[in-house]
Design a protein around this motif. Structure first.
Motif, short mmCIF file in Angstrom:
data_model
loop_
_atom_site.label_atom_id
_atom_site.label_comp_id
_atom_site.label_asym_id
_atom_site.label_seq_id
_atom_site.Cartn_x
_atom_site.Cartn_y
_atom_site.Cartn_z
N HIS A 20 -7.98 8.08 -2.28
CA HIS A 20 -9.46 7.41 -2.70
C HIS A 20 -9.61 6.25 -1.77
N CYS A 21 -8.62 5.82 -1.24
CA CYS A 21 -8.80 4.36 -0.31
C CYS A 21 -9.33 4.43 1.02
N PRO A 22 -10.35 3.94 1.73
CA PRO A 22 -10.83 4.05 2.71
C PRO A 22 -9.50 3.68 3.94
N GLU A 23 -8.87 2.80 3.65
CA GLU A 23 -7.67 2.48 4.50
C GLU A 23 -6.96 3.62 5.03
N PHE A 24 -6.85 4.78 4.28
CA PHE A 24 -6.08 5.89 4.22
C PHE A 24 -7.05 7.23 4.70
N GLY A 25 -8.28 7.01 4.87
CA GLY A 25 -9.11 7.90 5.01
C GLY A 25 -9.81 8.43 3.64
N GLY A 26 -9.64 7.98 2.87
CA GLY A 26 -10.14 8.54 1.60
C GLY A 26 -11.64 8.00 1.09
N THR A 27 -12.29 8.38 0.12
CA THR A 27 -13.17 8.06 -0.48
C THR A 27 -13.36 7.69 -1.99
N PRO A 28 -13.65 6.41 -2.24
CA PRO A 28 -13.49 6.03 -3.69
C PRO A 28 -14.37 7.06 -4.31
N PRO A 29 -14.34 7.21 -5.80
CA PRO A 29 -15.16 7.74 -6.57
C PRO A 29 -16.47 7.15 -6.58
N CYS A 89 0.96 -1.22 -0.03
CA CYS A 89 0.05 0.02 0.22
C CYS A 89 1.00 1.29 0.15
N GLY A 90 2.09 1.18 0.43
CA GLY A 90 2.88 2.40 0.57
C GLY A 90 3.22 2.91 -0.80
N TRP A 91 3.32 1.99 -1.69
CA TRP A 91 3.64 2.24 -3.09
C TRP A 91 2.52 2.69 -4.07
N CYS A 92 1.27 2.63 -3.32
CA CYS A 92 0.00 2.87 -4.12
C CYS A 92 -0.30 4.18 -4.43
N ASP A 93 -0.78 4.71 -5.54
CA ASP A 93 -0.93 6.01 -6.16
C ASP A 93 -2.29 6.40 -5.60
N HIS A 94 -3.25 5.58 -5.11
CA HIS A 94 -4.58 5.70 -4.79
C HIS A 94 -4.81 6.02 -3.32
N GLN A 95 -4.09 6.39 -2.53
CA GLN A 95 -4.49 6.52 -1.13
C GLN A 95 -5.50 7.40 -0.90
#
Length: 317
Positions: free
Chosen positions: A293-302, A285-291
């Protein structure tokens, strides 16, 4: 070549996924219309490649971001170097056997870099903060070193590939369409087939070898279904560490891979219908460009761009 360790897969290995459309700033009403339009024009996954199969196994939400949402991803130096090295090794075989030397291969690097910049202008931003060109020079030198190391692992003067950068596609009896790009196919005078894939990273530890071979068994399955021939050998050439990993598949291997892919596709189909794409946190996950948008990082998917079918319910658009 796959896109897990080396980044960007080629167009034929993207399950019909192209570059994401540019998003303009819109007013609220227009934004709603844009979402509706996206819901109408979005297309559910229709095929599976080794790269996208790997994405789903790694993290279903990553698969959604790449295949359905088509979120943009920044180019990486490692992924772009892998693409460049693959291009050089492909082009080297254009030369007569006696001229396939390490110096000639190194000389191809600058020209292939120019071609890559023309076909994918976004890679130029990798060195936007390098006005003197020092980082670029070092990066190109690393690519040359990887190309040169290949000559310690294989002798191209003794090889005449039957195919290079071969796009393959087949449909299983279940209707699942498999597709991908094979770096090199060698055919012996006796008809035996060897599938070869170049990796610019290091060879995995033995306990991870089976995972590394999944891509090759995927290709072997496609070749078997297309040609009714089981490849004699699968070969992974690791330029980063100077190792060669080989495996000789049997029919039972390919049947197991087919069963695994069918189960994987059923899971993808279910997630597509329900819109439930769960993240699977790992150290990657540390290399993912989509943090963002990811709930694991407090983001919200489109907003999900496809109709959904709740369990036991009807389709909601």
């Amino acid at each position: 070549m796959d896109s897990s360790s080396e980044g960007v897969a080629r167009s034929g290995d993207e399950d019909g996924v192209g570059s994401p459309p540019q998003v303009a700033v819109v007013e609220p009403v227009a934004a709603v219309e844009a979402v509706v339009e996206k819901a109408v024009t979005a297309i559910a996954p229709a095929s599976l490649s080794p790269s996208r199969a790997g994405d789903f196994m790694q993290c279903p939400l990553l698969y959604r971001f790449r295949v359905i949402d088509r979120l943009p991803e920044k180019p990486s130096a490692a992924a772009t170097r892998g693409t460049l090295v693959h291009a050089v090794l492909e082009r080297l075989f254009d030369a007569p056997a006696a001229e396939r030397t390490a110096p000639r291969a190194r000389s191809l690097v600058p020209g292939q870099w120019d071609r890559l910049r023309e076909s994918r202008p976004e890679v130029v931003e990798l060195f936007a903060d390098d006005p003197e060109g020092e980082r670029l020079s070092g990066w190109l030198a690393e690519a040359e070193q990887l190309v040169e190391r290949w000559f310690t692992l294989e002798d191209p003067t003794r090889l005449e590939p039957a195919e290079r950068e071969l796009f393959v596609e087949t449909e299983l009896e279940s209707g699942l369409r498999l597709r991908g790009i094979i770096d090199r196919v060698d055919v012996a005078p006796t008809g035996e087939v060897r599938i070869v894939d170049y990796k610019t990273g290091k060879a995995p530890r033995p306990e991870y070898a089976e995972s590394a071979l999944f891509q090759m068994k995927f290709y072997a399955l496609v070749v078997w279904r297309l040609k009714k021939v089981i490849p004699r050998r699968l070969q992974l050439v690791y330029l980063g560490s100077g190792d060669v990993l080989t495996y000789d598949p049997v029919l039972a291997d390919l049947e197991r891979v087919e069963r695994k892919l069918l189960a994987l596709w059923e899971a993808i189909r279910l997630a597509t219908e329900t819109g439930e794409w769960r993240p699977r946190p790992t150290k990657l996950c540390g290399w993912c460009d989509h943090q963002a948008h990811c709930p694991e990082f407090g983001g919200t998917p489109p907003p999900y761009p496809l109709p959904v079918r709740p369990a036991g319910g009807t389709v909601r658009g």
